[in-house]
Design a protein around this motif. Structure first.
Motif, PDB file in Angstrom:
ATOM      1  N   ALA A  89      98.813 -59.410 -43.193  1.00 30.73           N
ATOM      2  CA  ALA A  89      97.817 -59.262 -42.120  1.00 30.73           C
ATOM      3  C   ALA A  89      96.412 -59.058 -42.689  1.00 30.73           C
ATOM      4  CB  ALA A  89      98.192 -58.091 -41.213  1.00 30.73           C
ATOM      5  N   ARG A  93      97.522 -62.126 -36.947  1.00 35.12           N
ATOM      6  CA  ARG A  93      97.077 -62.233 -38.346  1.00 35.12           C
ATOM      7  C   ARG A  93      98.228 -62.681 -39.249  1.00 35.12           C
ATOM      8  NH1 ARG A  93      92.992 -58.219 -40.832  1.00 35.12           N
ATOM      9  NH2 ARG A  93      91.276 -58.132 -39.353  1.00 35.12           N
ATOM     10  N   TYR A 130      94.655 -56.448 -43.778  1.00 36.99           N
ATOM     11  CA  TYR A 130      93.821 -55.311 -43.411  1.00 36.99           C
ATOM     12  C   TYR A 130      93.382 -54.581 -44.674  1.00 36.99           C
ATOM     13  CZ  TYR A 130      94.986 -55.714 -38.456  1.00 36.99           C
ATOM     14  OH  TYR A 130      95.112 -56.162 -37.161  1.00 36.99           O
ATOM     15  N   CYS A 136      99.498 -53.989 -31.162  1.00 34.58           N
ATOM     16  CA  CYS A 136      99.966 -54.836 -32.261  1.00 34.58           C
ATOM     17  C   CYS A 136      99.564 -56.304 -32.176  1.00 34.58           C
ATOM     18  CB  CYS A 136     101.487 -54.750 -32.348  1.00 34.58           C
ATOM     19  SG  CYS A 136     102.331 -55.371 -30.856  1.00 34.58           S
ATOM     20  N   GLY A 195     101.039 -55.178 -43.941  1.00 35.57           N
ATOM     21  CA  GLY A 195      99.725 -54.893 -43.369  1.00 35.57           C
ATOM     22  C   GLY A 195      98.571 -55.356 -44.227  1.00 35.57           C
ATOM     23  N   TYR A 234      94.769 -49.944 -38.576  1.00 30.60           N
ATOM     24  CA  TYR A 234      95.405 -50.878 -37.631  1.00 30.60           C
ATOM     25  C   TYR A 234      96.726 -50.343 -37.085  1.00 30.60           C
ATOM     26  CZ  TYR A 234      99.085 -52.264 -40.884  1.00 30.60           C
ATOM     27  OH  TYR A 234     100.198 -52.272 -41.706  1.00 30.60           O
ATOM     28  N   MET A 246     101.261 -51.003 -33.825  1.00 33.56           N
ATOM     29  CA  MET A 246     101.944 -51.651 -34.945  1.00 33.56           C
ATOM     30  C   MET A 246     102.888 -50.677 -35.630  1.00 33.56           C
ATOM     31  SD  MET A 246     102.059 -54.737 -35.863  1.00 33.56           S
ATOM     32  CE  MET A 246     103.379 -55.319 -36.941  1.00 33.56           C
ATOM     33  N   THR A 280      97.506 -57.817 -35.091  1.00 28.56           N
ATOM     34  CA  THR A 280      98.254 -57.830 -36.351  1.00 28.56           C
ATOM     35  C   THR A 280      99.280 -58.951 -36.359  1.00 28.56           C
ATOM     36  OG1 THR A 280      97.983 -55.440 -36.564  1.00 28.56           O
ATOM     37  CG2 THR A 280      99.706 -56.461 -37.908  1.00 28.56           C
TER      38      THR A 280
END
Length: 451
Positions: free
Chosen positions: A190, A208, A192, A202, A186, A197, A168, A205
């Motif tokens: 996503a 997500r 996280y 990727c 992120g 991550y 990513m 991600t």
């Protein structure tokens, strides 16, 4: 109680109740017990307000300004549902939605430089956002177009990215995105909790971020939903499902012993009786010798008489404070709901701050979030140990759930449910919930019918 069951479930948290429902629907004979006199365990909603004051050992009763105590349903663990996420699909496919009503959460915000901004997740919002400068907006828009068009089964959509190899971090470099944009992408899209991550392929991600965008597209204001009367309604809904398919429920039932023979569970002893079983599901509190501490979460329930500033007077919202913005390793989360969701007295708001503990002074760690909420009428502070099972249960046939983490959504909980189910049965609970197909032969509904 002196009977033989396929599965005994201890604890009525959401994880346990969903698994109990799935097992009952699949024709298993299920006994579900809880030492408490109420449903929900750690994930229950407390009512009336006087009970919350007692639980946190506050010396005074709620003041008259808090309204009627019975108007309050306060979640101990704050979480929202992703509108297109795994839990909503479970609710729809099992028709547990018939027991619940939902509202869309009014906004999702991210913290940057001491201020909060609406999270941009579409091309239009990206171009209008104050989070980025003009050139950054254009680069971010290109990134969102790439994500929206991405199809892991169609290499033509990869644009030179190998989803199973390219990290990513390298994807962000490809689109020349700055650190602030990386932070909210992120952590607020996503979702996280840390930056681990960045150094892995990727694909997850990207999926997500697609989930966030698809969830947002369902209802518009935000990708999140929340049940009226609080999260305690969720485990009760799945408990009803289990009961419909023959599950037996016993609340206020002490557990004296988990009976083992040759390293395998064979039953549970309660009040001198033994219920025999082939498999056992439980939360970590029932098997302290089979779990290990994996960390701590601090949660602070804050009662407010006003909406949070700079949220357009939203009756409900989520705020994510990315780790890098406050020099931490993990994010800080704020969930806010209100009287509009039948969880507080008229004109009152409940904001719940949570994060993974990193120092010996956890209350200091969440100060950036508390500052956003001022003035606060009343605070209730809790520290919860995070436990995880020490083995996968395939030998002992004891399957323990993991404790609820600091995130403000149920995706990690659903992953735990799917993992336990697979270890118990050898087959998977896919998002389409194949195990229900023979019992619920109707097409999947595209929206929650009660909104």
């Amino acid at each position: 109680m002196d009977e033989e069951y396929d599965v005994i479930v201890l604890g009525t948290g959401l994880t346990e109740c969903i698994l109990s429902g799935i097992m009952s629907v699949n024709g298993k004979k299920v006994l579900h017990m809880d030492r408490n006199p109420y449903y929900g365990g750690e994930s229950s909603s407390i009512t009336p307000l006087e009970e919350l004051y007692k639980r946190f050992e506050l010396p005074d009763s709620p003041p008259e300004s808090m309204g009627r105590g019975r108007d309050w349903n306060v979640d101990l663990i704050p979480k929202f549902l992703m509108a297109n996420g795994q839990l909503v699909k479970m609710l729809l496919y099992t028709e547990v939605t018939r027991y619940l009503d939902f509202k869309v959460v009014e906004g999702s915000f991210v913290y940057k430089g001491g201020k909060i901004y609406k999270v941009p997740s579409t091309e239009t919002e990206a171009l209008a956002s104050n989070l980025m400068g003009m050139f950054e907006k254009r680069r971010f828009r290109k990134f969102l177009v790439f994500v929206a068009n991405f199809d892991e089964n169609d290499p033509k959509t990869f644009e030179g990215v190998d989803p199973k190899v390219t990290t990513m971090k390298d994807v962000y470099k490809k689109f020349d995105l700055g650190q602030d944009v990386i932070d909210f992408t992120g952590h607020a899209l996503a979702l996280y909790r840390t930056d681990d991550y960045l150094d892995v392929p990727c694909l997850e991600t990207i999926n997500r971020i697609k989930l966030y965008s698809e969830s947002l597209a369902r209802y518009g204001k935000s990708p999140y939903l929340y049940p009226l009367y609080g999260l305690g309604e969720l485990p009760q809904g799945f408990a009803r499902l289990s009961a419909i398919y023959g599950g037996t429920y016993m609340l206020n039932k002490p557990v004296e012993e988990i009976v083992m023979e040759d390293g395998h569970v064979v039953g549970v002893k309660s009040e001198g009786e033994v219920a025999r079983c082939k498999q056992l599901i439980c939360d970590p509190s029932y098997i302290q010798d089979r779990v290990r501490k994996a960390g701590q979460v601090i949660r602070v329930i804050c009662i407010l008489s006003h909406p949070i500033k700079n949220t357009n007077d939203a009756n409900s919202c989520q705020i994510i404070i990315p780790q890098n913005q406050v020099n931490r390793k993990s994010d800080i989360y704020v969930c806010m709901i209100s009287y509009a969701h039948n969880v507080a007295a008229q004109g009152k708001y409940i904001a719940i701050v949570s994060t993974t503990v990193e120092t010996s002074e956890p209350e200091t760690e969440i100060e950036p979030a508390l500052e956003l909420l001022e003035p606060i009428d009343q605070k209730f502070v809790s520290l919860s140990d995070l436990y995880e099972p020490t083995d996968d249960g395939t030998e002992s046939q004891i399957f323990a759930s993991s404790a609820y983490d600091a995130t403000t959504h149920f995706e990690t909980t659903c992953n735990d449910i799917k993992d336990i189910y697979k270890r118990m049965t050898g087959s998977s609970v896919c998002v389409a919930l194949t195990p229900f197909a023979h019992v619920f032969p109707f097409p999947e509904v595209s929206v929650l019918k009660h909104i």
